[in-house]
Design an enzyme around this catalytic site. Structure first.
Site, mmCIF file in Angstrom:
data_model
loop_
_atom_site.group_PDB
_atom_site.id
_atom_site.type_symbol
_atom_site.label_atom_id
_atom_site.label_comp_id
_atom_site.label_asym_id
_atom_site.label_seq_id
_atom_site.Cartn_x
_atom_site.Cartn_y
_atom_site.Cartn_z
ATOM 1 N N GLY A 294 8.294 67.448 5.669
ATOM 2 C CA GLY A 294 8.371 66.590 4.496
ATOM 3 C C GLY A 294 6.983 66.067 4.187
ATOM 4 C CB CYS B 210 3.981 60.320 10.265
ATOM 5 S SG CYS B 210 3.569 60.090 8.538
ATOM 6 C CG LEU B 211 1.070 65.876 7.999
ATOM 7 C CD1 LEU B 211 1.059 66.423 6.582
ATOM 8 C CD2 LEU B 211 -0.062 66.470 8.819
HETATM 9 NI NI NI Z 1 5.357 60.623 7.287
#
Ligand code: NI
Length: 187
Positions: free
Chosen positions: A49, A103-104
């Site tokens: 995502g 998370c990136l």
């Molecule tokens: Ni994220």
């Protein structure tokens, strides 16, 4: 197509609510190109995502895509490429479920986050058409993680137990062997 630069924790773009898009904007070349570039960027970093705020665009736009056949997320049902524009989320079941999130924008860290197990999202797709998605289980957590980005919230702000925030390397060494692989996700 381009791989976009990602914003990391601490950048103001990740801390404020993103603004909504108009129908005209959705159909504009700029936004259509942004969606393509976000898709490319997400794949480049093996994410499932990505929110526009993570690529320095403060817009109510996020994407999700993952395969049921992937080694990292087996048996999670999979979700074909989905674009969420101006999403509104409604909790359908407040019972909590926990996943180890990554998370990136928060590289090298993992944290255990509990979120409602079932939600509904009303949104526009990439053509500006109204859509509704009812998400349960893994998908419900992925959706909530992404839509939180559009509100300026990172997963670390959802932690209840800070002992369950750690470097990915330590997680893999000390925790992963004792948990089910299905409970890990990284956007
Ligand atoms: Ni994220």
């Amino acid at each position: 197509m381009s791989i976009l630069k990602t914003a990391r924790m601490g950048h103001p773009v990740l801390q404020k609510r993103a603004r909504e898009l108009t129908k005209e904007e959705v159909n504009s070349l700029r936004i259509q190109q942004l969606i393509k570039d976000m898709h490319e960027t997400m794949k480049e970093y093996s994410g499932i995502g990505l929110a526009a705020t993570q690529v320095h665009e403060s817009l109510q736009l996020a994407i999700i895509e993952f395969s049921d056949e992937s080694e990292r997320y087996p048996n999670q049902g999979g979700q074909s490429f989905t674009v969420f524009i101006n999403p509104k989320i409604t909790v359908l079941d407040e019972a909590l479920q926990g996943y180890w999130e990554g998370c990136l924008s928060v590289p090298e860290l993992r944290g255990f986050v509990e979120r409602p197990r079932k939600v509904q999202v009303d949104y526009w797709d990439e053509t500006g058409k109204s859509q509704t998605l009812v998400a349960e289980g893994f998908l419900a957590t992925v959706v909530q993680h992404e839509l939180d980005h559009l509100e300026g919230i990172l997963f670390v702000e959802r932690l209840r137990d800070y002992k369950k925030l750690m470097f990915t390397e330590e997680f893999e060494r000390h925790w992963a062997p004792h948990i089910k692989t299905e409970s890990v996700l990284s956007d």
